[in-house]
Design a protein around this motif. Structure first.
Motif, mmCIF file in Angstrom:
data_model
loop_
_atom_site.group_PDB
_atom_site.id
_atom_site.type_symbol
_atom_site.label_atom_id
_atom_site.label_comp_id
_atom_site.label_asym_id
_atom_site.label_seq_id
_atom_site.Cartn_x
_atom_site.Cartn_y
_atom_site.Cartn_z
ATOM 1 N N PRO A 365 0.828 -1.212 0.000
ATOM 2 C CA PRO A 365 0.000 0.000 0.000
ATOM 3 C C PRO A 365 0.859 1.258 0.000
ATOM 4 O O PRO A 365 1.916 1.325 0.642
ATOM 5 C CB PRO A 365 -0.828 -0.127 1.287
ATOM 6 N N MET A 366 0.414 2.266 -0.733
ATOM 7 C CA MET A 366 1.153 3.524 -0.801
ATOM 8 C C MET A 366 1.097 4.300 0.515
ATOM 9 O O MET A 366 1.988 5.077 0.824
ATOM 10 C CB MET A 366 0.602 4.389 -1.941
ATOM 11 N N GLU A 367 0.055 4.069 1.302
ATOM 12 C CA GLU A 367 -0.130 4.815 2.558
ATOM 13 C C GLU A 367 -0.493 3.842 3.655
ATOM 14 O O GLU A 367 -1.347 2.956 3.477
ATOM 15 C CB GLU A 367 -1.221 5.865 2.377
ATOM 16 N N MET A 368 0.147 3.961 4.820
ATOM 17 C CA MET A 368 -0.118 3.086 5.948
ATOM 18 C C MET A 368 -0.309 3.928 7.203
ATOM 19 O O MET A 368 0.249 5.035 7.318
ATOM 20 C CB MET A 368 1.042 2.099 6.150
ATOM 21 N N SER A 369 -1.099 3.410 8.137
ATOM 22 C CA SER A 369 -1.418 4.137 9.381
ATOM 23 C C SER A 369 -1.172 3.235 10.573
ATOM 24 O O SER A 369 -1.427 2.021 10.528
ATOM 25 C CB SER A 369 -2.883 4.604 9.364
ATOM 26 N N THR A 374 0.016 8.660 10.136
ATOM 27 C CA THR A 374 -0.072 8.143 8.771
ATOM 28 C C THR A 374 1.204 8.495 8.036
ATOM 29 O O THR A 374 1.707 9.624 8.130
ATOM 30 C CB THR A 374 -1.282 8.744 8.032
ATOM 31 N N ALA A 375 1.748 7.530 7.294
ATOM 32 C CA ALA A 375 3.025 7.742 6.629
ATOM 33 C C ALA A 375 2.971 7.188 5.222
ATOM 34 O O ALA A 375 2.216 6.258 4.919
ATOM 35 C CB ALA A 375 4.160 7.080 7.412
ATOM 36 N N VAL A 376 3.790 7.775 4.340
ATOM 37 C CA VAL A 376 3.973 7.307 2.971
ATOM 38 C C VAL A 376 5.465 7.188 2.709
ATOM 39 O O VAL A 376 6.284 7.796 3.404
ATOM 40 C CB VAL A 376 3.329 8.268 1.949
ATOM 41 N N GLY A 377 5.821 6.406 1.700
ATOM 42 C CA GLY A 377 7.228 6.271 1.343
ATOM 43 C C GLY A 377 8.032 5.579 2.417
ATOM 44 O O GLY A 377 7.571 4.640 3.085
#
Length: 426
Positions: A365-369, A374-377
């Motif tokens: 997934p591009m975005e996780m929580s 919440t974080a990306v990359g």
């Protein structure tokens, strides 16, 4: 027949009924065998009857036994070129049928099922002796007919939308030999080629009689990347290419820049040195048998035929094929799952290939929580670190150097919704 042989050879297609041929007579004994391809359907077990089609040697002709659902019906698929210099052409299913005078409605029903299947494939032309006493000199009224004649007009003419193109009597004043076609044909009496009580007919099909070709839509290109063929990789060439790279450039700049450069080099080497296979688009799953695919294609053809000619007969044909296709599809999938389950231990790669094919996406997934964060990359890895550090403590860590962990796949549920496994720790 030999006296008119020269005139007969000028015809591209020859259709005969009541040939009275049997296994003791070979095709080479027929006079037209030198100029025409011979296709026969002889009567079995009794004298008389039988049908024959002769197609000029200059045309591509293929017999279609999958369409022959009756005892004395013959189908041949003939390809007619667009012009004298064209290597491609239009395909026409030409059939020959004979119904003896004693034939009941069952004979016509088998013929109708055969013509329905052929009509779902493409354009058709059916010739033969039907032995029906229908007066074709004026528009036929179904209500004025009875028995076999009513069944024939209701199913072949009104149901399938075929045209009866012969209006000339072939025996006395009766029109017994019919020409059914989905195309516009020109029919006229021909010479007396044979010593028969039936007159001969000459049929011509003009190029304008063909329907305009439907344009084919170009399928969209596949979005899947090419698959590397590792077995055909020249690893010596890969090593030589890697040795020629200027690795000293990785020492310049930051770590992130060096890592990006390294992955770019590696991707280039894999692309240039490893052969790839283009992805093939499959219309049907791999686990389907050829019989199921054949029935599914016939079901689609039957549905198109029903949309063109909506009536109870074409609807019944489609529903029967749909029921049979559903049964075969479930049977093939059940056998596929049972096969994977039995090979789960010996061939786990096949199992995981099936699991990955049933996933909607195999990417991260591009975005996780985690909690309120919440974080990306790259920040996703930090969230994983926080999660594990909050769940496990140093006291829970095991010394893996003294453990010999063995995993054994015990079973796989046929519904593919649950995987049961056990881990044995000695």
């Amino acid at each position: 027949m030999d006296s008119f042989l020269h005139e007969l050879r000028n015809h591209q297609v020859i259709s005969l009924t009541e040939t009275w041929l049997c296994d003791n007579v070979s095709n080479g004994e027929l006079s037209i065998s030198t100029s025409h391809q011979i296709f026969r359907c002889d009567r079995v077990g009794k004298r008389g009857g039988g049908v024959l089609l002769g197609v000029d040697n200059g045309f591509l002709a293929l017999r279609r036994p999958d369409l022959e659902l009756g005892p004395e019906i013959l189908w041949v698929e003939v390809t007619f070129p667009f012009n004298a210099t064209s290597s491609v052409g239009r395909r026409l299913l030409i059939g020959t049928f004979y119904r003896p005078p004693s034939g009941d409605i069952t004979t016509l029903e088998k013929c109708f099922n055969s013509v329905s299947l052929a009509r779902s494939v493409g354009e058709v032309m059916l010739l033969g002796d039907f032995n029906l006493g229908i007066d074709w000199s004026y528009p036929v009224n179904v209500k004025s007919l009875s028995g076999l004649e009513e069944f024939f007009v209701d199913h072949f003419i009104n149901g399938l939308g075929l045209k009866q193109c012969n209006m000339f009597p072939t025996r006395g004043l009766a029109v017994l030999d019919l020409v059914l076609s989905s195309l516009e044909l020109k029919v006229c009496p021909a010479g007396d080629y044979f010593c028969s009580d039936h007159g001969s007919l000459e049929i011509s099909l003009e190029p304008s009689g063909w329907p305009p070709p439907t344009p084919r839509s170009t399928p969209p290109p596949s979005l899947r990347p090419p698959t590397p063929i590792w077995k055909r990789t020249d690893w010596a060439h890969v090593n030589d290419t890697l040795n020629c790279l200027p690795w000293c450039l990785l020492e310049e700049g930051s770590v992130d820049e060096a890592l990006d450069m390294f992955y770019d080099w590696l991707a280039g080497v894999l692309k240039d040195c490893i052969p790839h296979r283009k992805p093939r688009s499959r219309k049907f799953p791999l686990w389907m048998t050829s019989e199921t695919v054949f029935v599914l294609k016939n079901k689609l053809s039957a549905w198109r035929l029903y949309k063109l000619f909506p009536n109870p007969n074409t609807l019944k044909t489609f529903m029967n094929l749909r029921r049979h296709a559903n049964y075969l599809t479930k049977l093939d999938f059940t056998n596929y799952i049972a096969s994977i389950s039995s090979e789960c231990v010996s061939n786990p790669k096949r199992f995981w290939s099936m699991i990955n094919s049933r996933r909607n996406s195999a990417s991260t997934p591009m975005e996780m929580s985690f909690g309120d964060v919440t974080a990306v990359g790259p920040g996703r890895a930090d969230l994983f670190s926080k999660f594990f550090s909050s769940t496990f403590t140093s006291n829970q860590l095991l010394d893996t150097s003294v453990l010999d962990i063995k995993c054994n796949m015990v079973g796989f549920a046929t519904s593919t919704n649950r995987i049961t496994s056990t881990t044995a720790v000695p």
